[in-house]
Design a protein around this motif. Structure first.
Motif, PDB file in Angstrom:
ATOM      1  N   ALA A  43       0.535  -5.300   2.925  1.00  0.00           N
ATOM      2  CA  ALA A  43       1.549  -4.293   3.228  1.00  0.00           C
ATOM      3  C   ALA A  43       1.045  -2.887   2.978  1.00  0.00           C
ATOM      4  N   GLY A  45       5.869  -5.856  -1.974  1.00  0.00           N
ATOM      5  CA  GLY A  45       5.630  -6.078  -0.558  1.00  0.00           C
ATOM      6  C   GLY A  45       4.779  -7.292  -0.327  1.00  0.00           C
ATOM      7  N   TYR A  65      14.548  -6.638   4.361  1.00  0.00           N
ATOM      8  CA  TYR A  65      13.804  -5.447   4.777  1.00  0.00           C
ATOM      9  C   TYR A  65      12.407  -5.735   5.299  1.00  0.00           C
ATOM     10  N   THR A  66      11.899  -6.911   5.069  1.00  0.00           N
ATOM     11  CA  THR A  66      10.568  -7.193   5.584  1.00  0.00           C
ATOM     12  C   THR A  66      10.573  -8.310   6.612  1.00  0.00           C
ATOM     13  N   GLN A 114      10.236   0.616   3.092  1.00  0.00           N
ATOM     14  CA  GLN A 114      11.417   0.158   3.813  1.00  0.00           C
ATOM     15  C   GLN A 114      12.689   0.623   3.124  1.00  0.00           C
ATOM     16  N   ASN A 167       6.391  -2.406   3.549  1.00  0.00           N
ATOM     17  CA  ASN A 167       5.917  -3.370   4.532  1.00  0.00           C
ATOM     18  C   ASN A 167       5.227  -2.639   5.660  1.00  0.00           C
ATOM     19  N   SER A 168       4.161  -3.188   6.136  1.00  0.00           N
ATOM     20  CA  SER A 168       3.279  -2.581   7.142  1.00  0.00           C
ATOM     21  C   SER A 168       3.115  -1.076   6.938  1.00  0.00           C
TER      22      SER A 168
END
Lengths: 401, 127
Positions: free
Chosen positions: A43, A39, A310-311, A217, A212-213
Motif C-alpha cells: 500500500a 494498510g 475503505y480498501t 483513504q 491503500n494504493s
C-alpha cells in the motif's frame, strides 16, 4: 507549522518506470502523538517511512520532519528521528552493547553520554542481562527490543516503527506494546508506526490512517473510524460463490435495512442498523434464493470492517507483498538510467510465469490462460462470474487446479 | 568523516577477530595456490620462447593480482550482505558520513589485504 511533528504534503513517489508507490499523500502527525499507518501489503506504508527517514528520495511533494525539510536538511532531520526498519538492522556478530555503542558513535555522541544512555535503555527495555552476549544468540523478541533501543540511543523526538511486532509471539508483542505506549506517555515521543495487526493499531495509536494504493483513504481515532460504520456487521459465509449467491447479494443490497455489502472471498459482509432484527429477514431471503449459508456471524464493527470498507479487501485476504530488489529502494529520484532497464527485464520474466496477483487486480486475463481454461471448465465459469461482478476473486482458485 | 570511518572500521575489525578461522583461511589460500601451481607448472619456463629462467617471475605477480581482485570483490559481497540484512539502513538513518561507510570496508575482510603483504614478503624472501 511547528505544531506538527511530521507534515507530508502531496508526496508522490514513483518506482520506475511507472509504479506509483505513493500517490499525492497528505499526512500530518501532531507532536507526542501515536499515528498508525494501516494498510494491505504494497500500500505504500514502508515507502512512506523510508521517505520520511531520508532513506529514499521522492518525486514530488514536501516532507517536513520536526519543522525541517528532508530535502533541504537531511542531516538535521536524521539527528531528530529514530528508525526501526522492518528488518532488524542490528549486526548479528556484535554484542548488544557494541551495537548500541556503534550507533551512538554514528550519531556523534560523547563516550560518557553513550555509556549512560546504554544503561538507561537497557534498564528500560530489561535488556541488561543479555547486553554482553552476541546478538545471534538472542531470541526474536529481544532482538526487536534491542533494535528499538539502538534507535533511541540519541534521544530522538520522533520514532518511526515499521511493523515493530512482525513475527513475534503474542506475549512478546504485548510487552513491546507496553514499551511503545510508555515511550509515548512518559517521554512524549511522537511515533509513526505501520502495522498489519488491527488490534495493534486499535490499542496503541491515538489516530489511525488507513492507506491503500499510495493514498490515505481515511484518518481518525480508532473509535471514530468504527463509528463511521454505524450499526452492526453481519458476515455470511458460503461454501461457494455461484450465480445464486451473487443474486442474493444483489437482492440484499436492494433491501432498505442493509446499508452496504462487501464481498471478501466466500464471505459476504453486510452492514446493517440493527443486526438482531435483520438476521431472520436475511435467512428468509437466503432460502428464497436457494442459497446455502455455511455460517452467519453478527458483530459490532471492528477496525477490520473499517479496513474492508475503505480498501475493498480484508487484511486476511491481502495479496502477498512482492519485496522490491534492494537497488530499486535506493533508486531515488528518477531511478538512474539503469532502473528502467531492470524493470523491463523483470516484466519480461514475469509475463512468462504463471498468472500473478497483479493480473488479478488489473482484471486482465493472463496471456497463457487459454490452455488452462480448456482443461478446467468449471473453474472458469466461476471466475467469469466473479469477473462480471467486479468482485474480488478468491485466489485459491488459481492454486487448486 | 575520519572519526566515522574509524568507528566503523573498529566494528568490522571486531567481527573479523571473532571469526579467526575465516581470516586464517583467506591468508592461507593464496599460499596454497602459490605452492600448487609453482610445483605443477615450474617446467613451463623450459618451453621455447620464454625469456625467463624462473617460473616464479610469472607466478607471483599473477597471484598478487588474483588476491587483490578477490579481496576487493569480497568487500563488495560483504557490503551486499549488510545491505540485505538491513544494517546499512541503520547506518544511513544516522547522520554518519556516507563516504565513511565505503572507506571503512577494509576492516571487513582485512585478511585479504594482509594476504597481499604475506605474498609480497614470501616473494621478497624467495628473491
Amino acid at each position: 507549522m511547528n505544531n506538527y511533528a511530521i507534515l507530508i504534503k502531496k508526496l508522490t513517489k514513483i518506482y520506475p518506470p511507472k509504479h506509483k508507490a505513493i500517490d499525492e499523500l497528505d499526512l500530518s502527525v501532531n507532536n507526542s502523538e501515536v499515528m498508525a499507518l494501516l494498510g494491505p501489503n504494497g500500500a505504500g506504508k514502508t515507502t512512506t517511512i523510508r521517505v520520511c527517514s531520508t532513506l529514499s528520495g521522492f518525486d514530488s511533494g514536501q516532507v517536513m520532519i520536526g519543522g525541517l525539510d528532508v530535502d533541504v536538511a537531511p542531516d538535521k532531520v536524521r539527528q531528530t528521528i529514530g528508525v526501526v526498519a522492518q528488518q532488524t538492522g542490528i549486526d548479528y556478530f556484535l554484542t548488544g552493547r557494541e551495537n548500541m555503542r556503534l550507533q551512538g558513535h554514528l550519531y556523534h555522541m560523547k563516550k560518557n553520554d553513550i555509556d549512560e544512555r546504554i544503561k538507561e535503555l537497557a534498564d528500560y527495555f530489561e535488556l541488561a542481562e543479555q547486553l554482553d552476549n552476541i546478538v545471534s544468540t538472542y531470541s526474536g523478541g529481544i532482538r526487536r527490543k534491542l533494535d528499538i533501543a539502538t534507535a533511541l540511543i540519541h534521544r530522538p523526538k520522533i520514532l518511526f516503527l515499521d511493523e515493530p511486532t512482525l513475527g513475534l509471539d503474542i506475549r512478546s508483542r504485548k510487552v513491546l506494546w507496553k514499551h511503545i505506549e510508555e515511550l509515548n506517555t512518559n517521554f512524549g515521543l511522537t511515533i509513526l508506526l505501520t502495522t498489519h495487526y488491527l488490534e495493534e493499531a486499535d490499542s496503541l495509536s491515538d489516530r489511525v490512517a488507513i492507506i491503500n494504493s499510495g493514498k490515505i483513504q481515511i484518518i481518525g481515532t480508532p473509535d471514530e473510524l468504527k463509528n463511521s460504520i454505524k450499526g452492526d456487521s453481519v458476515v455470511i459465509s458460503f461454501e461457494k460463490v455461484a450465480q445464486n449467491e451473487q443474486s442474493f447479494a444483489y437482492l440484499a443490497k436492494q433491501e432498505d435495512y442493509i446499508k452496504d455489502t462487501v464481498w471478501d472471498g466466500n464471505n459476504l459482509h453486510l452492514y446493517v442498523a440493527d443486526g438482531a432484527e435483520c438476521v431472520p429477514k436475511l435467512m428468509v431471503l437466503a432460502s428464497q434464493n436457494h442459497v446455502e449459508v455455511k455460517s452467519l456471524a453478527l458483530s459490532r464493527p471492528s477496525l477490520d470492517d473499517v479496513f474492508l470498507k475503505y480498501t475493498g479487501s480484508s487484511m486476511q485476504g491481502a495479496p502477498q507483498e512482492t519485496t522490491d530488489e534492494w537497488w530499486k529502494q535506493w533508486a531515488g529520484k528518477g531511478g538512474g538510467k539503469w532502473a528502467g532497464k531492470w524493470d523491463n527485464d523483470d516484466n519480461e520474466a514475469d509475463s512468462q510465469e504463471s498468472p500473478t496477483e497483479e493480473s488479478w487486480q488489473n482484471k486482465q486475463w493472463p496471456s497463457g490462460s487459454e490452455e488452462w481454461n480448456n482443461s478446467d471448465q468449471s473453474h472458469t465459469e466461476k471466475q467469469n462470474n466473479n469477473q462480471q461482478d467486479g468482485s474480488w476473486p478468491d485466489k485459491d482458485k488459481w492454486g487448486n487446479k | 568523516m575520519i572519526i566515522d570511518t574509524w568507528h566503523l572500521f573498529n566494528k568490522y575489525m571486531r567481527i573479523t577477530i571473532r571469526m579467526p578461522l575465516w581470516s586464517l583461511f583467506t591468508l592461507i589460500q593464496p599460499l596454497i595456490w602459490l605452492l600448487i601451481f609453482a610445483q605443477l607448472f615450474k617446467n613451463f619456463v623450459q618451453l621455447p620462447g620464454t625469456d625467463s629462467n624462473n617460473y616464479m617471475d610469472f607466478m607471483i605477480p599473477g597471484i598478487l593480482i588474483m588476491t587483490v581482485l578477490f579481496g576487493s570483490s569480497w568487500s563488495g559481497v560483504s557490503l551486499l550482505r549488510e545491505i540485505t540484512s538491513g544494517t546499512v539502513d541503520k547506518m544511513l538513518v544516522a547522520p554518519v558520513s556516507r563516504v565513511a561507510i565505503v572507506l571503512s570496508r577494509p576492516g571487513d575482510c582485512p585478511s585479504h589485504y594482509y594476504s597481499h603483504c604475506c605474498v609480497g614478503l614470501w616473494c621478497y624472501h624467495y628473491d
